[in-house]
Motif scaffolding. Structure first.
Motif, PDB file in Angstrom:
ATOM      1  N   GLU A   4       0.262  -1.282  -0.340  1.00 12.70           N
ATOM      2  CA  GLU A   4       0.350  -0.057   0.402  1.00 12.70           C
ATOM      3  C   GLU A   4       1.164   1.361   0.202  1.00 12.70           C
ATOM      4  O   GLU A   4       0.473   2.611  -0.629  1.00 12.70           O
ATOM      5  CB  GLU A   4      -0.555   0.077   0.934  1.00 12.70           C
ATOM      6  N   LEU A   5       2.099   1.742   1.323  1.00 16.99           N
ATOM      7  CA  LEU A   5       2.830   2.600   0.810  1.00 16.99           C
ATOM      8  C   LEU A   5       3.296   2.643  -0.670  1.00 16.99           C
ATOM      9  O   LEU A   5       3.291   3.788  -1.064  1.00 16.99           O
ATOM     10  CB  LEU A   5       3.769   2.128   1.413  1.00 16.99           C
ATOM     11  N   ARG A  10       3.342   5.976  -5.808  1.00 16.71           N
ATOM     12  CA  ARG A  10       3.633   5.746  -7.306  1.00 16.71           C
ATOM     13  C   ARG A  10       2.558   6.435  -7.478  1.00 16.71           C
ATOM     14  O   ARG A  10       3.033   7.213  -8.329  1.00 16.71           O
ATOM     15  CB  ARG A  10       3.200   4.249  -7.874  1.00 16.71           C
ATOM     16  N   HIS A  11       0.824   5.859  -7.188  1.00 13.71           N
ATOM     17  CA  HIS A  11       0.008   7.068  -7.348  1.00 13.71           C
ATOM     18  C   HIS A  11       0.315   8.142  -7.494  1.00 13.71           C
ATOM     19  O   HIS A  11       0.342   9.518  -8.312  1.00 13.71           O
ATOM     20  CB  HIS A  11      -0.513   6.644  -6.611  1.00 13.71           C
ATOM     21  N   GLU A  14       3.025   9.583  -9.745  1.00 17.94           N
ATOM     22  CA  GLU A  14       2.549   9.622 -11.608  1.00 17.94           C
ATOM     23  C   GLU A  14       2.061  11.085 -12.307  1.00 17.94           C
ATOM     24  O   GLU A  14       0.939  11.514 -12.829  1.00 17.94           O
ATOM     25  CB  GLU A  14       1.624   8.817 -11.574  1.00 17.94           C
ATOM     26  N   MET A  15       1.217  11.626 -10.326  1.00 23.38           N
ATOM     27  CA  MET A  15       0.658  13.240 -10.573  1.00 23.38           C
ATOM     28  C   MET A  15       1.361  13.980 -11.054  1.00 23.38           C
ATOM     29  O   MET A  15       0.720  15.150 -10.997  1.00 23.38           O
ATOM     30  CB  MET A  15      -0.203  13.224  -9.384  1.00 23.38           C
ATOM     31  N   GLY A  16       2.936  13.725 -10.984  1.00 21.81           N
ATOM     32  CA  GLY A  16       3.836  14.706 -11.384  1.00 21.81           C
ATOM     33  C   GLY A  16       4.458  15.891 -10.143  1.00 21.81           C
ATOM     34  O   GLY A  16       4.955  16.778 -10.131  1.00 21.81           O
ATOM     35  N   LEU A  17       3.901  15.106  -8.805  1.00 22.48           N
ATOM     36  CA  LEU A  17       4.225  15.692  -7.640  1.00 22.48           C
ATOM     37  C   LEU A  17       5.959  15.330  -7.441  1.00 22.48           C
ATOM     38  O   LEU A  17       6.646  14.767  -7.780  1.00 22.48           O
ATOM     39  CB  LEU A  17       3.433  15.855  -6.811  1.00 22.48           C
ATOM     40  N   VAL A  44       9.790   0.682  -2.975  1.00 23.25           N
ATOM     41  CA  VAL A  44       9.088   2.491  -2.273  1.00 23.25           C
ATOM     42  C   VAL A  44      10.065   3.240  -3.108  1.00 23.25           C
ATOM     43  O   VAL A  44       9.616   4.326  -3.818  1.00 23.25           O
ATOM     44  CB  VAL A  44       8.187   2.656  -0.892  1.00 23.25           C
ATOM     45  N   MET A  45      11.415   2.857  -2.699  1.00 19.49           N
ATOM     46  CA  MET A  45      12.781   4.302  -2.943  1.00 19.49           C
ATOM     47  C   MET A  45      12.953   4.156  -4.490  1.00 19.49           C
ATOM     48  O   MET A  45      12.857   5.979  -4.651  1.00 19.49           O
ATOM     49  CB  MET A  45      13.750   3.738  -2.952  1.00 19.49           C
TER      50      MET A  45
END
Length: 232
Positions: A4-5, A10-11, A14-17, A44-45
């Motif tokens: 979940e982390l 990842r999400h 993908e938003m460019g943040l 996660v890294m």
């Protein structure tokens, strides 16, 4: 196993943040304490831009044998090797909070820095392949509650202002120092302008000597730099 982390980071990427991750030291007897943190971090890294854990957390999660050593030395080579593993996992900007020893910073190469997202520095080359160690400022320590979080806040505030890496680590240890002047987590903190003015007025640093190849003390910034580091 951190699924979940990983999905959350990842999400967001993908938003460019720009993403920032802190950790906490788990109870060794808890499920979190028994998790495979090396595998979780490796997953996660790649989606983490700024990683600012404490040295205790990273030794516990990646080098448990060293973590168990009484009074394990924070040698420059140890920090270089540990941060190098985190960069190899996909980290871009890695900071290790060292308590009264200050803040250590290691950054990846320019290509990785250019992937930071919305808060990418205007000149990624200045942030690429850097290794810095900022000593703490001189203060009367009243309490340490929230000191690590305050240090991270100072670093992120500098990054949001598109400051140099030298300024970012300076801001980080300055805000952390303000924090420990009060017993609680917030009342010692000052405004950005007040904090930076305190630095410019010649706020003294704690004495710290690094006897290691490549490291030199920069009188202008009052911090240590490794001039021989190669980026990843």
């Amino acid at each position: 196993d951190g699924a979940e982390l990983v999905e959350m980071f990842r999400h967001v990427k993908e938003m460019g943040l720009t993403t920032s991750l802190d950790m906490t030291l788990p109870d060794p007897t808890s499920p979190a304490g028994r998790a495979d943190w090396r595998a979780i971090l490796r997953s996660v890294m790649p989606y983490v831009d700024i990683f600012l854990p404490s040295i205790e957390e990273m030794l516990y999660m990646l080098w448990p044998d060293v973590h168990r050593e009484p009074g394990a030395s924070l040698a420059p080579l140890l920090l270089t090797e540990l941060s190098g593993q985190l960069l190899e996992m996909g980290g871009k900007i890695v900071g290790l909070k060292l308590g009264e020893r200050g803040l250590y910073l290691r950054t990846a190469g320019q290509t990785a820095i250019e992937m930071l997202g919305a808060v990418r520095p205007s000149d990624p080359a200045i942030w690429a392949e850097r290794e810095l160690w900022a000593p703490c400022f001189e203060v009367n320590v009243v309490g340490t509650t929230g000191a690590g979080d305050a240090t991270i806040a100072g670093f992120l505030a500098a990054l949001l202002r598109d400051m140099l890496p030298e300024e970012a680590v300076t801001a980080a240890v300055a805000v952390g120092a303000c924090n420990v002047e009060a017993a609680d987590a917030l009342s010692g903190l000052r405004s950005w302008d007040e904090t930076w003015q305190r630095i410019e007025r010649g706020w003294g640093r704690r004495d710290m000597t690094l006897d290691a190849a490549g490291w030199r003390y920069d009188d202008e910034w009052q911090l240590w730099m490794n001039c021989e580091i190669g980026g990843l």
